[in-house]
Design an enzyme around this catalytic site. Structure first.
Site, PDB file in Angstrom:
ATOM      1  N   ASP A  87      73.653 -42.907   0.710  1.00 58.80           N
ATOM      2  CA  ASP A  87      74.206 -41.891   2.198  1.00 58.80           C
ATOM      3  C   ASP A  87      73.853 -42.641   3.434  1.00 58.80           C
ATOM      4  O   ASP A  87      74.844 -41.742   4.311  1.00 58.80           O
ATOM      5  CB  ASP A  87      74.595 -40.504   2.252  1.00 58.80           C
ATOM      6  CG  ASP A  87      73.391 -40.056   2.571  1.00 58.80           C
ATOM      7  OD1 ASP A  87      72.512 -40.476   2.712  1.00 58.80           O
ATOM      8  OD2 ASP A  87      73.338 -38.383   1.936  1.00 58.80           O
ATOM      9  N   HIS A 125      70.437 -42.675   4.328  1.00 61.06           N
ATOM     10  CA  HIS A 125      69.740 -41.499   5.207  1.00 61.06           C
ATOM     11  C   HIS A 125      68.120 -42.263   5.030  1.00 61.06           C
ATOM     12  O   HIS A 125      68.226 -43.052   4.007  1.00 61.06           O
ATOM     13  CB  HIS A 125      69.826 -40.054   4.941  1.00 61.06           C
ATOM     14  CG  HIS A 125      69.081 -40.024   3.072  1.00 61.06           C
ATOM     15  ND1 HIS A 125      69.557 -39.269   1.558  1.00 61.06           N
ATOM     16  CD2 HIS A 125      67.724 -40.076   2.211  1.00 61.06           C
ATOM     17  CE1 HIS A 125      68.852 -39.316   0.752  1.00 61.06           C
ATOM     18  NE2 HIS A 125      68.164 -39.734   1.123  1.00 61.06           N
TER      19      HIS A 125
HETATM   20  C1  GLP Z   1      64.778 -39.328  -1.402  1.00 56.67           C
HETATM   21  C2  GLP Z   1      63.122 -39.597  -0.487  1.00 56.67           C
HETATM   22  C3  GLP Z   1      63.737 -40.881   0.714  1.00 56.67           C
HETATM   23  C4  GLP Z   1      64.485 -41.913  -0.317  1.00 56.67           C
HETATM   24  C5  GLP Z   1      65.333 -41.441  -0.786  1.00 56.67           C
HETATM   25  C6  GLP Z   1      66.522 -42.890  -2.237  1.00 56.67           C
HETATM   26  O1  GLP Z   1      65.984 -38.652  -0.956  1.00 56.67           O
HETATM   27  N1  GLP Z   1      63.200 -38.420   0.717  1.00 56.67           N
HETATM   28  O2  GLP Z   1      63.079 -40.752   1.243  1.00 56.67           O
HETATM   29  O3  GLP Z   1      64.435 -43.167   0.226  1.00 56.67           O
HETATM   30  O4  GLP Z   1      65.131 -40.455  -2.133  1.00 56.67           O
HETATM   31  O5  GLP Z   1      65.062 -42.852  -3.463  1.00 56.67           O
HETATM   32  P1  GLP Z   1      65.426 -44.150  -4.371  1.00 56.67           P
HETATM   33  O6  GLP Z   1      64.340 -44.658  -3.673  1.00 56.67           O
HETATM   34  O7  GLP Z   1      64.504 -43.304  -5.839  1.00 56.67           O
HETATM   35  O8  GLP Z   1      66.622 -44.162  -4.206  1.00 56.67           O
END
Ligand code: GLP
Length: 260
Positions: A136, A138
């Site tokens: 999303d 973030h």
């Molecule tokens: C979590 C963490 C983020 C990270 C995101 C994406 O929400 N708080 O810092 O960037 O996951 O995760 P992934 O790298 O496993 O897609």
């Protein structure tokens, strides 16, 4: 902002690890900001390998967490401090009490958030902040709607993020609803932001963050306001970027005297 498009996830990790290695080798008392999630894991493995090969030391460094779940017991394997210890900190020579994260086990979370921002200042600020991106848009746990100038604070996760992260837990019900995260303003205080994203699932949020409008609806778009950002993506995550040809040309023609 510089966008580096790599052939695959391994090459993306090599670029990110290279930036961290340069920081550790060239900076006295470096402060490294660490993201969790799967995106930075390959680069963390490379850093561990370099350390085990005797080529890299974290002895003078401090490391700071981006965010932490609220409600998990201390030491829970899916807690972000435990995650970073397992994948990186405990495998290198980082001094254990120089791994910092927000105190989410206190009764006064608001005070702990203020204290965490103060700690980052006392450390002299973050030199390199590694970031992933959520589906999303973030970064950290700054969900859509987060103020672009926000500081460390409590946030409520969206159902999208909880569903995305359920794979790390036994069930969706076990994923905490609340977190403490560095704010978008806090993250923006770091001197160099390095966002890594791989795979087709990241193509839409990467496009929105890099080429969309700067908006709280895509928290990662705050990167467009920062003077030193490196976005490292594989081909799949770069698939929706309109200016991909320019990014490729720029990186391929980078003069040897110009670092990322
Ligand atoms: C979590 C963490 C983020 C990270 C995101 C994406 O929400 N708080 O810092 O960037 O996951 O995760 P992934 O790298 O496993 O897609």
């Amino acid at each position: 902002m510089e966008v580096v498009i790599t052939v695959d996830e391994g090459a993306a990790a090599r670029v990110v690890a290279g930036i961290v290695e340069r920081l550790l080798r060239t900076t006295d008392q470096p402060v490294l900001g660490l993201a969790t999630g799967s995106s930075p894991l390959a680069s963390y493995r490379m850093l561990v390998e370099a350390h085990l090969a005797g080529e890299l030391s974290f002895a003078g460094a401090s490391a700071v967490l981006l965010d932490e779940y609220v409600g998990l017991p201390p030491g829970h394997p899916q807690g972000y401090r435990a995650f970073i210890r397992h994948h990186l900190a405990d495998r290198v020579d980082l001094v254990p009490d120089r791994l910092h994260g927000p105190d989410v086990w206190t009764d006064d979370l608001a005070a702990a958030c203020v204290a965490y921002d103060r700690l980052l200042d006392e450390l002299g600020g973050v030199d390199v902040q590694v970031l992933g991106i959520g589906s999303d848009g973030h970064i950290g746990f700054n969900e859509p709607g987060s103020s672009l100038r926000s500081r460390t604070r409590v946030k409520t996760l969206t159902s999208t993020t909880r569903a995305d992260n359920a794979r790390f837990f036994g069930s969706l019900d076990e994923v905490p609803r609340h977190v403490v995260t560095q704010g978008l303003g806090t993250i923006s205080d770091a001197r160099h932001l390095v966002l890594v994203a791989c795979g087709s699932g990241k193509a839409a949020p990467v496009e929105a963050a890099v080429e969309g409008p700067v908006t709280a609806s895509c928290p990662a778009s705050v990167l467009q306001l920062h003077p030193h950002v490196t976005v490292v993506v594989d081909e799949a995550a770069a698939a929706k970027l309109a200016n991909a040809a320019y990014y490729r040309e720029t990186y391929a023609g980078k003069p040897s005297w110009q670092e990322l």
